[in-house]
Design a protein around this motif. Structure first.
Motif, PDB file in Angstrom:
ATOM      1  N   ILE A  51      22.188 -15.766   4.835  1.00  0.00           N
ATOM      2  CA  ILE A  51      22.716 -14.476   5.046  1.00  0.00           C
ATOM      3  C   ILE A  51      23.413 -13.717   4.000  1.00  0.00           C
ATOM      4  O   ILE A  51      23.389 -12.694   3.626  1.00  0.00           O
ATOM      5  N   GLU A  52      24.059 -14.723   3.300  1.00  0.00           N
ATOM      6  CA  GLU A  52      24.944 -14.210   2.041  1.00  0.00           C
ATOM      7  C   GLU A  52      24.071 -13.554   1.170  1.00  0.00           C
ATOM      8  O   GLU A  52      24.261 -12.592   0.462  1.00  0.00           O
ATOM      9  N   LYS A  53      22.934 -14.170   0.781  1.00  0.00           N
ATOM     10  CA  LYS A  53      21.877 -13.784  -0.096  1.00  0.00           C
ATOM     11  C   LYS A  53      21.323 -12.245   0.418  1.00  0.00           C
ATOM     12  O   LYS A  53      21.105 -11.367  -0.438  1.00  0.00           O
ATOM     13  N   LEU A  54      21.004 -12.155   1.584  1.00  0.00           N
ATOM     14  CA  LEU A  54      20.737 -11.060   2.310  1.00  0.00           C
ATOM     15  C   LEU A  54      21.756  -9.980   1.860  1.00  0.00           C
ATOM     16  O   LEU A  54      21.251  -8.716   1.454  1.00  0.00           O
TER      17      LEU A  54
ATOM     18  N   ILE B 146      22.688 -10.548  11.479  1.00  0.00           N
ATOM     19  CA  ILE B 146      21.828  -9.436  10.510  1.00  0.00           C
ATOM     20  C   ILE B 146      22.347  -8.130  11.426  1.00  0.00           C
ATOM     21  O   ILE B 146      22.200  -7.319  10.753  1.00  0.00           O
ATOM     22  N   LEU B 147      22.263  -8.413  12.516  1.00  0.00           N
ATOM     23  CA  LEU B 147      22.765  -7.173  13.071  1.00  0.00           C
ATOM     24  C   LEU B 147      23.934  -6.500  12.756  1.00  0.00           C
ATOM     25  O   LEU B 147      24.147  -5.033  12.738  1.00  0.00           O
ATOM     26  N   GLU B 148      25.027  -7.257  12.525  1.00  0.00           N
ATOM     27  CA  GLU B 148      26.118  -6.739  12.055  1.00  0.00           C
ATOM     28  C   GLU B 148      26.081  -6.081  10.686  1.00  0.00           C
ATOM     29  O   GLU B 148      26.462  -4.893  10.336  1.00  0.00           O
ATOM     30  N   LEU B 149      25.288  -6.578   9.783  1.00  0.00           N
ATOM     31  CA  LEU B 149      24.902  -6.183   8.633  1.00  0.00           C
ATOM     32  C   LEU B 149      24.181  -4.883   8.484  1.00  0.00           C
ATOM     33  O   LEU B 149      24.375  -3.711   7.969  1.00  0.00           O
ATOM     34  N   ALA B 150      23.280  -4.837   9.485  1.00  0.00           N
ATOM     35  CA  ALA B 150      22.433  -3.660   9.674  1.00  0.00           C
ATOM     36  C   ALA B 150      23.418  -2.430  10.000  1.00  0.00           C
ATOM     37  O   ALA B 150      23.129  -1.373   9.685  1.00  0.00           O
TER      38      ALA B 150
ATOM     39  N   SER C 217       0.627  -1.206  -0.210  1.00  0.00           N
ATOM     40  CA  SER C 217      -0.060   0.107   0.060  1.00  0.00           C
ATOM     41  C   SER C 217       0.957   1.237   0.068  1.00  0.00           C
ATOM     42  O   SER C 217       0.627   2.246  -0.478  1.00  0.00           O
ATOM     43  N   ARG C 218       1.921   0.907   0.412  1.00  0.00           N
ATOM     44  CA  ARG C 218       3.015   2.380   0.661  1.00  0.00           C
ATOM     45  C   ARG C 218       3.668   2.442  -0.903  1.00  0.00           C
ATOM     46  O   ARG C 218       4.611   2.980  -1.133  1.00  0.00           O
ATOM     47  N   GLY C 219       3.471   1.351  -1.860  1.00  0.00           N
ATOM     48  CA  GLY C 219       4.310   1.423  -3.243  1.00  0.00           C
ATOM     49  C   GLY C 219       5.604   0.893  -3.043  1.00  0.00           C
ATOM     50  O   GLY C 219       6.307   1.324  -3.732  1.00  0.00           O
ATOM     51  N   ALA C 220       5.739   0.188  -1.988  1.00  0.00           N
ATOM     52  CA  ALA C 220       7.337  -0.478  -1.941  1.00  0.00           C
ATOM     53  C   ALA C 220       7.352  -1.486  -2.842  1.00  0.00           C
ATOM     54  O   ALA C 220       6.573  -2.233  -3.462  1.00  0.00           O
ATOM     55  N   LYS C 221       8.694  -1.584  -3.246  1.00  0.00           N
ATOM     56  CA  LYS C 221       9.174  -2.755  -3.955  1.00  0.00           C
ATOM     57  C   LYS C 221       9.722  -3.625  -3.114  1.00  0.00           C
ATOM     58  O   LYS C 221      10.523  -3.634  -2.240  1.00  0.00           O
ATOM     59  N   ILE C 222       8.798  -4.935  -2.990  1.00  0.00           N
ATOM     60  CA  ILE C 222       9.354  -5.720  -1.960  1.00  0.00           C
ATOM     61  C   ILE C 222      10.061  -6.795  -2.481  1.00  0.00           C
ATOM     62  O   ILE C 222       9.812  -7.489  -3.619  1.00  0.00           O
ATOM     63  N   ILE C 223      11.147  -7.106  -1.799  1.00  0.00           N
ATOM     64  CA  ILE C 223      12.072  -8.185  -2.237  1.00  0.00           C
ATOM     65  C   ILE C 223      11.950  -9.302  -1.133  1.00  0.00           C
ATOM     66  O   ILE C 223      12.264  -9.019   0.065  1.00  0.00           O
ATOM     67  N   ASP C 224      11.560 -10.552  -1.620  1.00  0.00           N
ATOM     68  CA  ASP C 224      11.666 -11.600  -0.524  1.00  0.00           C
ATOM     69  C   ASP C 224      12.792 -12.385  -0.597  1.00  0.00           C
ATOM     70  O   ASP C 224      13.278 -12.876  -1.692  1.00  0.00           O
ATOM     71  N   ILE C 225      13.255 -12.883   0.615  1.00  0.00           N
ATOM     72  CA  ILE C 225      14.397 -13.686   0.759  1.00  0.00           C
ATOM     73  C   ILE C 225      13.946 -15.201   1.355  1.00  0.00           C
ATOM     74  O   ILE C 225      13.475 -14.844   2.567  1.00  0.00           O
ATOM     75  N   GLU C 226      14.299 -16.072   0.787  1.00  0.00           N
ATOM     76  CA  GLU C 226      13.861 -17.368   1.426  1.00  0.00           C
ATOM     77  C   GLU C 226      14.288 -17.747   2.818  1.00  0.00           C
ATOM     78  O   GLU C 226      15.229 -17.297   3.149  1.00  0.00           O
TER      79      GLU C 226
ATOM     80  N   GLY D 248      23.405 -17.208  16.210  1.00  0.00           N
ATOM     81  CA  GLY D 248      24.576 -16.899  15.084  1.00  0.00           C
ATOM     82  C   GLY D 248      23.824 -15.889  13.949  1.00  0.00           C
ATOM     83  O   GLY D 248      24.508 -14.917  13.725  1.00  0.00           O
ATOM     84  N   LYS D 249      22.800 -16.246  13.516  1.00  0.00           N
ATOM     85  CA  LYS D 249      22.228 -15.678  12.395  1.00  0.00           C
ATOM     86  C   LYS D 249      21.596 -14.183  12.864  1.00  0.00           C
ATOM     87  O   LYS D 249      21.844 -13.177  12.403  1.00  0.00           O
ATOM     88  N   LYS D 250      21.179 -14.217  13.989  1.00  0.00           N
ATOM     89  CA  LYS D 250      20.528 -12.757  14.663  1.00  0.00           C
ATOM     90  C   LYS D 250      21.781 -11.907  14.626  1.00  0.00           C
ATOM     91  O   LYS D 250      21.801 -10.871  14.379  1.00  0.00           O
TER      92      LYS D 250
END
Ligand code: PLP
Length: 497
Positions: free
Chosen positions: A238-241, A275-279, A221-230, A270-272
């Motif tokens: 994480i690599e794909k992200l 993800i924070l490191e990437l952020a 509804s915000r007109g976002a381009k949504i990219i979904d990652i398995e 580990g993934k949590k």
């Protein structure tokens, strides 16, 4: 407001304007917002409303007509095709879920008849709600605060409740302060105000694949381009992200790190951390939707992202709908400092404030510690259902070649048939046996069918679970047999003389 006035087209979007318009109208048709034989606005009028050239509308209408969604009547205009169901899969031998059902599910609702066993609804049944406690609390508030309970509340939320929530959050090891808390009218509003505050048309938002239907609807509804990652059983790849982050520079990453809806999967610690490191590395905002971390039965890794968020990258959303009562329409956000003002403005523009009466009652509920008793009660109830369900799935469903990664808590079970199978069709067969589940398509961005489906234990009683799974296994068997017999049948051609 007319439906087409909601359409937002963006030149920044990678898709052509006419394709965006085509998608928007197609979705209105599939969601039942415009119905068979309803007239579409004339080309010039729609072009004017949307601020685009007539040619953009002409091309969008041409594409819609080519794909069979609309038809033209010379001299009268353009109309929605009456045979919409066939557009949802004309090769399907069985009819797809009734249009209304699928359309309702896309809007997060489901119609249940009394005699059905619903593994579809993820909403607790009303007999589990702490009604008596709330009756007492409401009386106490009315005696104590009188008319003040009915005035406008501060947009950020009733201060004493924000204080109580700070104390409540300590059990999740989230250290915060009342100034960082924004009260919201349910987690859905939380997602909505965050989207309003941060997402403009064409902005990229990353979500898990599959993900929560309500989040897809909001970002769309915000007109976002949504990219979904398995998502896998220990979280996103994480690599794909990182590749997607580098390429698309997303505005937000929306995720459910614990007992994800619909899969029930939880991220490994580990993934949590990763993800924070990437952020931090890419200066991104993460939206953590914690609608359920309370119901951890076996998971030892159910920390929230917010509790380990050292650089203030996470907007944390907490819903009380699954563990208390969805009708309270109450939840809260824990906000990074830099997001306060934008979020507050978006919340104010949404509904000014969440009900003061409910906030005051919930504040007392927390202060008196009554919530602890209720959470233990809910854990007990849901754990029992969880265990019966897990066993019944293994016994009755898995023998049909269904794949399943058992979750470690929560309410959702995500099951997948072979890849070329359709759970839209399975839905119909199961519904005829009075069993409801959610076909996976509603959890994917722009997907009309899926080989996976979600079962939930929120609204079934323990004694219904095994009979329900037996009936579902019969539906799966029937579906597989039908599919096999179609595969084996050969057509015979004969001269037409
Ligand atoms: C993942 C997720 N987020 C948010 C919500 C909405 O919650 P609320 O009722 O608090 O708006 C739901 C409801 O099912 C949900 O599953």
């Amino acid at each position: 407001m007319k439906y087409y006035e909601q359409i937002q087209l963006s030149k920044q979007n990678e898709q052509h304007l006419y394709v965006q318009l085509f998608e928007a109208i197609k979705n209105f048709i599939l969601e039942g917002l415009i119905v068979a034989d309803e007239k579409l606005p004339p080309i010039r009028q729609l072009a004017e409303v949307l601020g685009v050239n007539n040619a953009t509308v002409v091309k969008a209408y041409e594409l819609l007509e080519k794909e069979g969604y609309i038809y033209k009547r010379i001299g009268s205009g353009t109309f929605v095709s009456p045979d919409i169901r066939s557009k949802m899969g004309s090769t399907a031998p069985d009819k797809f879920p009734l249009d209304e059902d699928l359309s309702l599910m896309n809007r997060g609702q489901i119609q249940i008849q009394e005699h059905m066993i619903s593994f579809a609804s993820a909403t607790p049944t009303p007999d589990l709600f702490p009604v008596d406690d709330f009756q007492d609390l409401l009386n106490e508030i009315l005696n104590r605060d009188k008319g003040n309970a009915f005035g406008y509340q501060e947009s950020q939320g009733y201060y004493p409740l924000r204080e109580s929530l700070v104390a409540y959050m300590k059990q999740y090891e989230i250290n915060t302060k009342p100034e960082n808390i924004q009260i919201i009218s349910g987690a859905q509003q939380g997602i909505d105000v965050i989207a309003k505050a941060f997402v403009n048309p064409g902005d990229v938002v990353i979500v898990e694949k599959p993900t929560y239907t309500g989040a897809i609807a909001t970002f769309k509804s915000r007109g976002a381009k949504i990219i979904d990652i398995e998502i896998y059983k220990d979280g996103m790849d994480i690599e794909k992200l990182e590749t997607v982050i580098q390429k698309h520079k997303p505005k937000l990453i929306y995720m459910m790190p614990n007992f994800q809806n619909p899969t029930g999967y939880s991220y490994s610690d580990g993934k949590k951390h990763k993800i924070l490191e990437l952020a931090y590395q890419y200066d991104l905002q993460i939206v953590e939707d914690d609608y359920l971390s309370d119901l951890s039965f076996y998971n030892t890794e159910n920390i929230t992202l917010k509790s380990i968020d050292q650089h203030d990258q996470v907007i944390y959303i907490k819903s009380f709908s699954k563990i208390f009562m969805p009708g309270l329409r109450l939840g809260f956000l824990v906000l990074p400092e830099k997001t306060y003002h934008r979020i507050l403005a978006a919340k104010h523009a949404s509904d000014i404030s969440t009900s003061g009466l409910i906030q005051r009652a919930f504040d007392l509920y927390l202060r008196k510690g009554i919530w602890k008793r209720h959470i233990h009660f809910m854990e007990h109830i849901y754990k029992e259902r969880f265990e019966i369900m897990d066993l019944a799935i293994r016994k009755h469903i898995l023998p049909y070649g269904v794949t399943y990664n058992p979750p470690l808590g929560g309410l959702s079970f995500w099951l997948c048939l072979n890849e070329n199978f359709s759970t839209n069709q399975l839905y119909n067969i199961a519904a005829k046996k009075n069993i409801l589940m959610v076909p996976g398509a509603v959890f994917f961005v722009g997907q009309k069918d899926s080989n996976c489906f979600r079962l939930s234990t929120a609204a079934v009683y323990p004694e219904q679970i095994e009979p329900g799974m037996i009936a579902l296994s019969e539906a799966i068997r029937e579906y597989i047999e039908k599919k096999e017999s179609r595969k084996n049948s050969t057509s015979v051609y004969t001269p037409l003389l």
